[in-house]
Design a protein around this motif. Sequence first.
Motif, mmCIF file in Angstrom:
data_model
loop_
_atom_site.group_PDB
_atom_site.id
_atom_site.type_symbol
_atom_site.label_atom_id
_atom_site.label_comp_id
_atom_site.label_asym_id
_atom_site.label_seq_id
_atom_site.Cartn_x
_atom_site.Cartn_y
_atom_site.Cartn_z
ATOM 1 N N GLU A 109 49.774 29.314 48.757
ATOM 2 C CA GLU A 109 49.274 28.665 47.539
ATOM 3 C C GLU A 109 48.218 27.617 47.872
ATOM 4 N N LEU A 110 48.482 26.809 48.884
ATOM 5 C CA LEU A 110 47.545 25.755 49.268
ATOM 6 C C LEU A 110 46.210 26.350 49.692
ATOM 7 N N TYR A 111 46.251 27.393 50.501
ATOM 8 C CA TYR A 111 45.009 28.042 50.932
ATOM 9 C C TYR A 111 44.241 28.586 49.729
ATOM 10 N N GLU A 112 44.923 29.225 48.807
ATOM 11 C CA GLU A 112 44.226 29.810 47.662
ATOM 12 C C GLU A 112 43.694 28.763 46.695
ATOM 13 N N VAL A 113 44.378 27.658 46.555
ATOM 14 C CA VAL A 113 43.858 26.549 45.743
ATOM 15 C C VAL A 113 42.613 25.983 46.406
ATOM 16 N N MET A 114 42.678 25.837 47.720
ATOM 17 C CA MET A 114 41.579 25.227 48.472
ATOM 18 C C MET A 114 40.320 26.068 48.510
ATOM 19 N N ARG A 115 40.453 27.358 48.668
ATOM 20 C CA ARG A 115 39.289 28.184 48.964
ATOM 21 C C ARG A 115 38.424 28.484 47.762
ATOM 22 N N GLY A 116 38.887 28.269 46.587
ATOM 23 C CA GLY A 116 38.036 28.535 45.427
ATOM 24 C C GLY A 116 38.656 27.959 44.180
ATOM 25 N N VAL A 117 37.924 27.697 43.268
ATOM 26 C CA VAL A 117 36.581 28.107 42.880
ATOM 27 C C VAL A 117 35.727 26.849 42.748
ATOM 28 N N TRP A 118 34.578 26.826 43.425
ATOM 29 C CA TRP A 118 33.798 25.598 43.506
ATOM 30 C C TRP A 118 32.337 25.849 43.145
ATOM 31 N N MET A 119 31.770 24.903 42.420
ATOM 32 C CA MET A 119 30.342 24.925 42.109
ATOM 33 C C MET A 119 29.635 24.174 43.237
ATOM 34 N N LEU A 120 29.000 24.923 44.110
ATOM 35 C CA LEU A 120 28.374 24.352 45.300
ATOM 36 C C LEU A 120 26.968 24.892 45.453
ATOM 37 N N GLY A 121 26.124 24.102 46.088
ATOM 38 C CA GLY A 121 24.769 24.542 46.391
ATOM 39 C C GLY A 121 24.698 25.134 47.791
ATOM 40 N N GLU A 122 23.481 25.279 48.271
ATOM 41 C CA GLU A 122 23.249 25.900 49.583
ATOM 42 C C GLU A 122 23.839 25.100 50.739
ATOM 43 N N ARG A 123 24.077 23.837 50.519
ATOM 44 C CA ARG A 123 24.645 22.993 51.576
ATOM 45 C C ARG A 123 25.987 23.532 52.082
ATOM 46 N N ARG A 124 26.674 24.324 51.252
ATOM 47 C CA ARG A 124 27.961 24.900 51.646
ATOM 48 C C ARG A 124 27.838 25.703 52.941
ATOM 49 N N GLU A 125 26.669 26.282 53.186
ATOM 50 C CA GLU A 125 26.481 27.127 54.366
ATOM 51 C C GLU A 125 26.555 26.334 55.672
ATOM 52 N N ARG A 168 47.449 33.563 43.004
ATOM 53 C CA ARG A 168 46.655 32.969 41.927
ATOM 54 C C ARG A 168 46.108 34.082 41.044
ATOM 55 N N PRO A 169 46.173 33.924 39.725
ATOM 56 C CA PRO A 169 45.637 34.980 38.849
ATOM 57 C C PRO A 169 44.129 35.139 39.006
ATOM 58 N N HIS A 170 43.655 36.385 38.968
ATOM 59 C CA HIS A 170 42.228 36.664 39.124
ATOM 60 C C HIS A 170 41.392 35.964 38.050
ATOM 61 N N SER A 171 41.949 35.768 36.870
ATOM 62 C CA SER A 171 41.199 35.099 35.793
ATOM 63 C C SER A 171 40.851 33.659 36.149
ATOM 64 N N ASP A 172 41.572 33.062 37.084
ATOM 65 C CA ASP A 172 41.301 31.688 37.535
ATOM 66 C C ASP A 172 40.146 31.602 38.517
ATOM 67 N N VAL A 173 39.744 32.729 39.081
ATOM 68 C CA VAL A 173 38.810 32.674 40.197
ATOM 69 C C VAL A 173 37.493 33.391 39.961
ATOM 70 N N SER A 174 37.277 33.933 38.807
ATOM 71 C CA SER A 174 36.014 34.645 38.573
ATOM 72 C C SER A 174 35.144 33.858 37.603
ATOM 73 N N ILE A 175 34.460 32.864 38.137
ATOM 74 C CA ILE A 175 33.589 31.993 37.352
ATOM 75 C C ILE A 175 32.162 32.192 37.847
ATOM 76 N N ASP A 176 31.274 32.620 36.973
ATOM 77 C CA ASP A 176 29.888 32.880 37.361
ATOM 78 C C ASP A 176 29.239 31.667 38.008
ATOM 79 N N GLY A 177 28.527 31.915 39.099
ATOM 80 C CA GLY A 177 27.779 30.859 39.771
ATOM 81 C C GLY A 177 28.607 29.998 40.694
ATOM 82 N N SER A 178 29.876 30.316 40.877
ATOM 83 C CA SER A 178 30.712 29.503 41.749
ATOM 84 C C SER A 178 31.037 30.282 43.029
ATOM 85 N N TRP A 179 31.651 29.574 43.964
ATOM 86 C CA TRP A 179 31.880 30.108 45.302
ATOM 87 C C TRP A 179 33.316 29.897 45.730
ATOM 88 N N GLU A 180 33.732 30.712 46.677
ATOM 89 C CA GLU A 180 35.028 30.542 47.328
ATOM 90 C C GLU A 180 34.800 30.713 48.820
#
Length: 122
Positions: free
Chosen positions: A24-40, A73-85
Amino acid sequence: MRIAQHPVLIRIFRSWHEGISDEELYEVMRGVWMLGERRELVELAFAVANGVVCEVYRVLSWPPAGSTPYHARPHSDVSIDGSWEFVGEGAGPHERHRYKGMDVSEWFEKGSSNPILYVNIG
């Protein structure tokens, strides 16, 4: 061993609770985030709950949110356009020992609701 120069701190205050499983902790952590190119530039992601680093992950890649499977985590929680995991794994023992338990509460601006903070702590 090289220590990450560009970790990201991610506050998970709404999702964290006593007894949260590792999955659960890993899945909460890994997404879903609005991030720019700096994430790379990010090599490590720190899970922050109540101002303290509670886990450390090595980031392997940043695919678009909802493009990799989640199990706790339900898939509906993680499919947000323009965001990253991120796809990652638990950090090594040296990194976990160095950062886990670190109080980072003062690093976030008072009143800020942004859960993301890039830092340079080499």
